[in-house]
Design a protein around this motif. Structure first.
Motif, mmCIF file in Angstrom:
data_model
loop_
_atom_site.group_PDB
_atom_site.id
_atom_site.type_symbol
_atom_site.label_atom_id
_atom_site.label_comp_id
_atom_site.label_asym_id
_atom_site.label_seq_id
_atom_site.Cartn_x
_atom_site.Cartn_y
_atom_site.Cartn_z
ATOM 1 N N SER A 299 12.754 -41.639 -30.538
ATOM 2 C CA SER A 299 12.379 -40.534 -30.970
ATOM 3 C C SER A 299 11.320 -40.257 -30.828
ATOM 4 O O SER A 299 10.530 -39.181 -31.301
ATOM 5 N N ARG B 67 7.039 -35.711 -31.200
ATOM 6 C CA ARG B 67 7.590 -35.544 -29.842
ATOM 7 C C ARG B 67 6.875 -34.520 -29.523
ATOM 8 O O ARG B 67 6.715 -33.311 -29.912
ATOM 9 N N HIS C 289 5.679 -36.102 -21.841
ATOM 10 C CA HIS C 289 5.995 -35.756 -23.013
ATOM 11 C C HIS C 289 5.065 -36.929 -23.835
ATOM 12 O O HIS C 289 4.375 -37.471 -22.891
ATOM 13 N N GLU D 54 8.282 -31.834 -32.264
ATOM 14 C CA GLU D 54 9.424 -31.434 -32.723
ATOM 15 C C GLU D 54 9.227 -33.142 -33.640
ATOM 16 O O GLU D 54 8.915 -34.382 -33.146
ATOM 17 N N TRP E 177 10.862 -36.526 -36.506
ATOM 18 C CA TRP E 177 11.345 -36.815 -35.885
ATOM 19 C C TRP E 177 12.586 -36.310 -36.700
ATOM 20 O O TRP E 177 13.487 -36.341 -36.508
ATOM 21 N N SER F 12 13.467 -32.850 -37.109
ATOM 22 C CA SER F 12 14.536 -32.133 -36.397
ATOM 23 C C SER F 12 15.190 -32.922 -34.812
ATOM 24 O O SER F 12 16.235 -32.091 -34.791
ATOM 25 N N TYR F 13 14.160 -33.650 -34.213
ATOM 26 C CA TYR F 13 15.034 -34.512 -33.577
ATOM 27 C C TYR F 13 16.625 -34.625 -33.788
ATOM 28 O O TYR F 13 17.265 -35.312 -33.003
ATOM 29 N N ASN F 14 16.409 -35.522 -34.608
ATOM 30 C CA ASN F 14 17.907 -36.521 -35.187
ATOM 31 C C ASN F 14 18.776 -35.993 -36.246
ATOM 32 O O ASN F 14 18.475 -36.808 -37.168
#
Length: 429
Positions: free
Chosen positions: A67, A71, A223, A251, A253, A255-257
Motif C-alpha cells: 500500500s 498512493r 500510480h 489515498e 495507508w 484508508s487504503y487498508n
C-alpha cells in the motif's frame, strides 16, 4: 500537600504495618494481591509483545510492499510532481508503478490469479523498505532483462514454478487497447520471494516498468507509491499534496487498508481486555485487604490522630501501603515478562516438550501400545517462530497501570479513615 517530614513518618508507619501484616491475618491477602499484579503485568507484557510481533510483521509487509504510506494517481505533470516530492523532507522514496489483475498459467497448465505490479528495475536500490521486506528465496530480484518476473513463494508453488522457467499471463485487466487474453505474454521467473504476509506471497508478482507499459497498454493508469519518514505524517503530506496538485488523487495507508488494520486493532484490544481481568482480581483483593487492614488498625489510627496526625495523612499511610504492594508485584512481573519475551522461542519449545512428556506418560499408563503414536505438537514451533516486539511506551504504560491500580484500590478502601474520630474509636474500645 504533604510536606517532606510528614511523608517520612507516613512511609515509616506504612512499612511497619506491612511488616506486621506479614505475620497476621492479612498476609495471604497481601501476597495474593501482589501476585495478581505480578502475573497481570507479566501476562500483558508477553501478550502485547507477541501480538506486536505478529501484527507488525503483517503491517510492515503491507506498508512496504503493497500500500505504501500514500498512493497518488491522476498526476498530470510527472516531472513537476517528482521534483516537488524531492523537495519535501517527509518523503523518503517515490516509486512509480502500474498494476493489474492477471491470470497466470504455469507448469503443466496450472493456473492461478495474481496481481501483476510493474516497478522500476532499480526499486530495491531506491526503496530500502521494499528491499527489506522482500526476502529472496531463490534467484535475484532482477528486472533489468526484458520479460522478467519475480513472484511470491506461494504463487510459485501453486504454478509449479522455479527460477528460469517461463509462465504466461493469459488474462490481464490492463486497459482497453490491449488484448484481454493472449498467449504472447511470456515471462521468465528471475526470483521467488517471501514476505511476512501470506496474501502477498500468494498473490503478488513484479515485472519491470518498461514491460508494464508494453503489457498494460498506453491508457493504463500510472500510480505513485510514496514512503514517508513517519507513517503518522500521512495526513499532513496529503494536505500539502492537495494544495500543490489539486487534480491529483491521494489515498493514505489508513484508508487504503482500513478493514485490515481495523481487524488487527480489534483483535489486539480484545486480548488486552481479557488479560486486564487479572488486574481486576488483583484490585479487588487489594481493596478487600485494605478495608480489613483499616478495620484492624483502628487503635493505631486513633493513637496517630491523637498525636496530631491529620485524617488525610493517615489515609496516605494506607495509600502508601497500596503503592508498595503494587510496586512489589509490578517490578518482578515486568522483569519476568521481559525475560519471557527475550526467550520466547525457548519457552515454547519447553512447553512443547512438557506437553509431549505428559501425553507420553499418560499413554504409557493407559495404553502402552499407543505411546509410539504420541508426537510433539507442531503448533508450538509456529508460535515460537513469531518474533516479539517490545514497545517501550506500552511496557511503561503496563507497569504504571499495575502500580497505580493498587494505589487507586487502596485509596478507595481507606476512605473510611476520613470518617473515624478519636473519641469514637476509644469509646468502641
Amino acid at each position: 500537600m504533604i510536606d517532606r517530614h510528614a511523608l517520612r513518618w507516613i512511609y515509616f508507619v506504612s512499612r511497619r504495618f506491612g511488616r506486621c501484616d506479614r505475620n497476621g491475618r492479612s498476609a495471604i491477602t497481601s501476597l495474593l494481591a501482589s501476585l495478581g499484579v505480578c502475573f497481570g503485568v507479566m501476562a500483558l507484557v508477553v501478550v502485547l509483545s507477541v501480538m506486536n510481533g505478529f501484527q507488525l510483521g503483517f503491517i510492515d509487509a503491507v506498508m512496504e510492499i503493497s500500500s505504501y504510506h500514500v498512493r497518488v494517481e491522476n498526476v498530470q505533470d510527472e516531472a513537476a510532481f517528482l521534483r516537488w516530492c524531492s523537495e519535501q523532507k517527509l518523503v523518503v522514496s517515490v516509486t512509480p508503478f502500474y498494476e493489474a489483475q492477471g491470470l497466470m498459467v504455469g507448469n503443466g497448465s496450472r493456473q492461478c490469479a495474481a496481481l501483476v505490479r510493474a516497478l522500476p528495475a532499480n526499486v530495491c536500490e531506491t526503496d530500502a523498505g521494499f528491499a527489506r521486506e522482500v526476502s529472496l528465496i531463490a534467484g535475484k530480484f532482477d528486472l533489468s532483462k526484458p520479460n522478467s518476473i519475480v513472484i511470491g513463494i506461494d504463487l510459485a508453488r501453486q504454478l509449479g514454478m522455479q527460477c528460469g522457467r517461463s509462465l504466461n499471463i493469459l488474462a490481464l485487466s490492463g486497459s482497453s487497447d490491449v488484448a484481454l487474453l493472449s498467449q504472447d505474454r511470456q515471462f521468465t521467473v528471475r526470483g521467488i520471494f517471501y514476505s511476512g504476509y501470506s496474501d502477498i506471497n500468494m498473490a503478488y508478482s513484479f515485472i519491470s516498468l518498461a514491460d508494464g507499459e508494453a503489457s498494460f497498454g498506453a491508457s493504463a493508469q500510472k500510480h505513485y507509491g510514496i514512503k514517508l519518514s513517519e507513517s503518522s505524517y500521512d495526513a499532513v503530506f496529503v494536505s500539502k499534496l492537495k494544495a500543490a496538485f489539486p487534480e491529483a488523487a491521494a489515498e493514505s495507508w489508513k484508508s487504503y487498508n482500513r478493514t485490515f488494520f481495523g481487524a488487527l486493532r480489534f483483535e489486539k484490544n480484545m486480548l488486552i481486555v481479557l488479560v486486564f481481568l487479572i488486574f481486576v482480581i488483583a484490585v479487588v483483593n487489594i481493596y478487600n485487604g485494605m478495608r480489613r487492614m483499616v478495620y484492624e488498625r483502628r487503635e493505631e489510627i486513633a493513637v496517630i490522630s491523637a498525636l496530631g496526625g491529620r485524617a488525610r495523612d493517615v489515609q496516605t499511610v494506607f495509600v502508601m501501603r497500596g503503592f508498595l504492594m503494587g510496586l512489589a508485584g509490578a517490578v518482578p512481573g515486568l522483569l519476568l515478562g521481559l525475560f519471557l519475551c527475550v526467550n520466547i522461542y525457548n519457552v515454547f519449545m519447553l512447553l512443547s516438550k512438557l506437553e509431549y512428556a505428559v501425553q507420553y506418560a499418560f499413554a504409557m499408563l493407559v495404553s502402552p501400545g499407543q505411546a509410539a503414536a504420541v508426537s510433539e505438537n507442531p503448533m508450538f514451533s509456529i508460535y515460537a517462530s513469531i518474533p516479539t516486539r517490545m514497545l517501550p511506551g506500552e511496557i511503561a504504560m503496563i507497569f504504571c497501570f499495575g502500580v497505580f491500580s493498587s494505589v487507586g484500590a487502596a485509596m478507595l478502601a481507606s476512605r473510611q479513615v476520613l470518617r473515624l474520630t478519636v473519641v469514637e474509636v476509644l469509646r468502641d474500645e
